[in-house]
Scaffold this active site. Structure first.
Site, PDB file in Angstrom:
ATOM      1  N   GLY A  36      -9.573 -15.046 -34.055  1.00 12.91           N
ATOM      2  CA  GLY A  36      -8.248 -15.512 -33.660  1.00 12.91           C
ATOM      3  C   GLY A  36      -7.577 -14.519 -32.728  1.00 12.91           C
ATOM      4  N   CYS A  37      -6.538 -14.969 -32.044  1.00 16.51           N
ATOM      5  CA  CYS A  37      -5.872 -14.123 -31.040  1.00 16.51           C
ATOM      6  C   CYS A  37      -5.113 -12.967 -31.682  1.00 16.51           C
ATOM      7  CB  CYS A  37      -4.972 -14.961 -30.153  1.00 16.51           C
ATOM      8  SG  CYS A  37      -3.793 -16.012 -31.016  1.00 16.51           S
ATOM      9  N   PHE A  38      -4.234 -13.260 -32.655  1.00 14.29           N
ATOM     10  CA  PHE A  38      -3.539 -12.177 -33.344  1.00 14.29           C
ATOM     11  C   PHE A  38      -4.544 -11.280 -34.077  1.00 14.29           C
ATOM     12  CE2 PHE A  38       1.060 -13.795 -33.658  1.00 14.29           C
ATOM     13  CZ  PHE A  38       1.567 -12.689 -32.985  1.00 14.29           C
TER      14      PHE A  38
END
Length: 322
Positions: free
Chosen positions: A131-133
């Site tokens: 995921g990005c975070f």
């Protein structure tokens, strides 16, 4: 250079669009088809008009599995497992999934964070893109975790652009909500925390620190900025040495001696990290483009690794800088 027959499933959204922008210019990629149920029959350049002159493909809702050497899955979270059961690809097809479905490394998938799993990714046919975070937080903290510096709660705040919420409209992604505004969501309970803890436990088996994460919605379109801090008894020189040692050989993760800003990474696959030691705390800043290093760029990085290509192939991008 050999052309790898490639497909994208679910290419109408932001991450799918970024994949297209990267892959149409990738020297080792032959895009065989681009799939979308919602946009079937439309030219790709109608849905992603910045690709006029770059891509003549038409979206299809049919799924071809035979002869496909690599497939990127950009389906909504929770739909990938059912899709693969209905459309089984050849065991030699490299599958790179951008959803949350296999980030727990189930069903033979390897977690696709190259900075810790590069050797596994190179040998894998099933890769779960982080995921990005999760990417920005892990890259900020991994060297500190691996060194055993985290013995207490770790405080993290992060702000993400509106593209992180996806292309489908929601109240909190409208311009009128976002502009001149900021808000918190999923306080201390963000969906990416489980994959972050999973990785931290692998690089340091005694890891049991609590991650107190405050995610913010930002009033800009793309990028993620992370600030994290934890008690630290060492010097800035020791911290920098530990971080540089950990990221030796990392193609896109860089340690900066100078203050950093978000625009340094926008439109690039870089993660740039800056450290400070102040008032007994190690303070870590990290910045990524959520659509590139946080999603599609990292997926192409994993594609390169899986096929034995130069890790930077197709990813030598220019940040916007100003």
């Amino acid at each position: 250079m050999k052309q790898i027959k490639t497909a994208i499933i679910g290419a109408a959204g932001y991450t799918g669009g970024e994949l297209l922008r990267l892959l149409v210019h990738h020297p080792a990629c032959e895009l065989v088809y681009v799939h979308s149920n919602s946009q079937k029959g439309k030219k790709v350049s109608e849905v992603h008009p910045d690709l006029i002159g770059d891509c003549e493909l038409i979206f299809t809702d049919e799924v071809q599995t035979e002869g496909i050497e690599a497939v990127f899955l950009g389906l909504p979270h929770g739909e990938t497992k059912d899709f693969l059961e209905k459309h089984p690809f050849n065991s030699e097809t490299v599958i790179i999934d951008l959803s949350t479905d296999f980030r727990n490394e189930s069903n033979g998938f390897v977690y696709g964070l190259p900075e810790v799993n590069k050797s596994k990714i190179r040998k894998s046919k099933r890769i779960a893109n982080p995921g990005c975070f999760a990417t920005a937080i892990q890259l900020a903290l991994l060297p500190a975790i691996a060194k055993g510096w985290a013995k207490n709660q770790i405080h993290i705040s992060g702000i993400t652009g509106s593209t992180g919420a996806g292309k489908k409209l929601a109240e909190t992604s409208h311009f009128s909500y976002r502009t001149g505004n900021m808000s918190v969501y999923n306080l201390f309970d963000h969906q990416h925390l489980s994959e972050i803890s999973q990785t931290f436990s692998k690089v340091y088996t005694d890891f049991d620190s609590e991650l107190l994460f405050v995610p913010y919605r930002g009033n800009f379109s793309r990028g993620i900025w992370i600030t994290a801090y934890l008690p630290f008894e060492g010097t800035i020189e020791e911290a920098l040495s530990g971080y540089r040692e950990f990221y030796v050989g990392a193609a896109f993760t860089h340690i900066s001696d100078q203050d950093i800003d978000l625009k340094q990474v926008i439109n690039s696959n870089k993660c740039i990290i800056h450290l400070q030691v102040k008032k007994g705390q190690l303070v870590i800043y990290s910045a990524i483009d959520n659509l590139l290093k946080g999603a599609s760029g990292q997926a192409v990085q994993n594609f390169n690794l899986a096929f034995g290509l130069d890790e930077k192939e197709g990813l030598r991008l220019k940040s916007i800088a100003f």
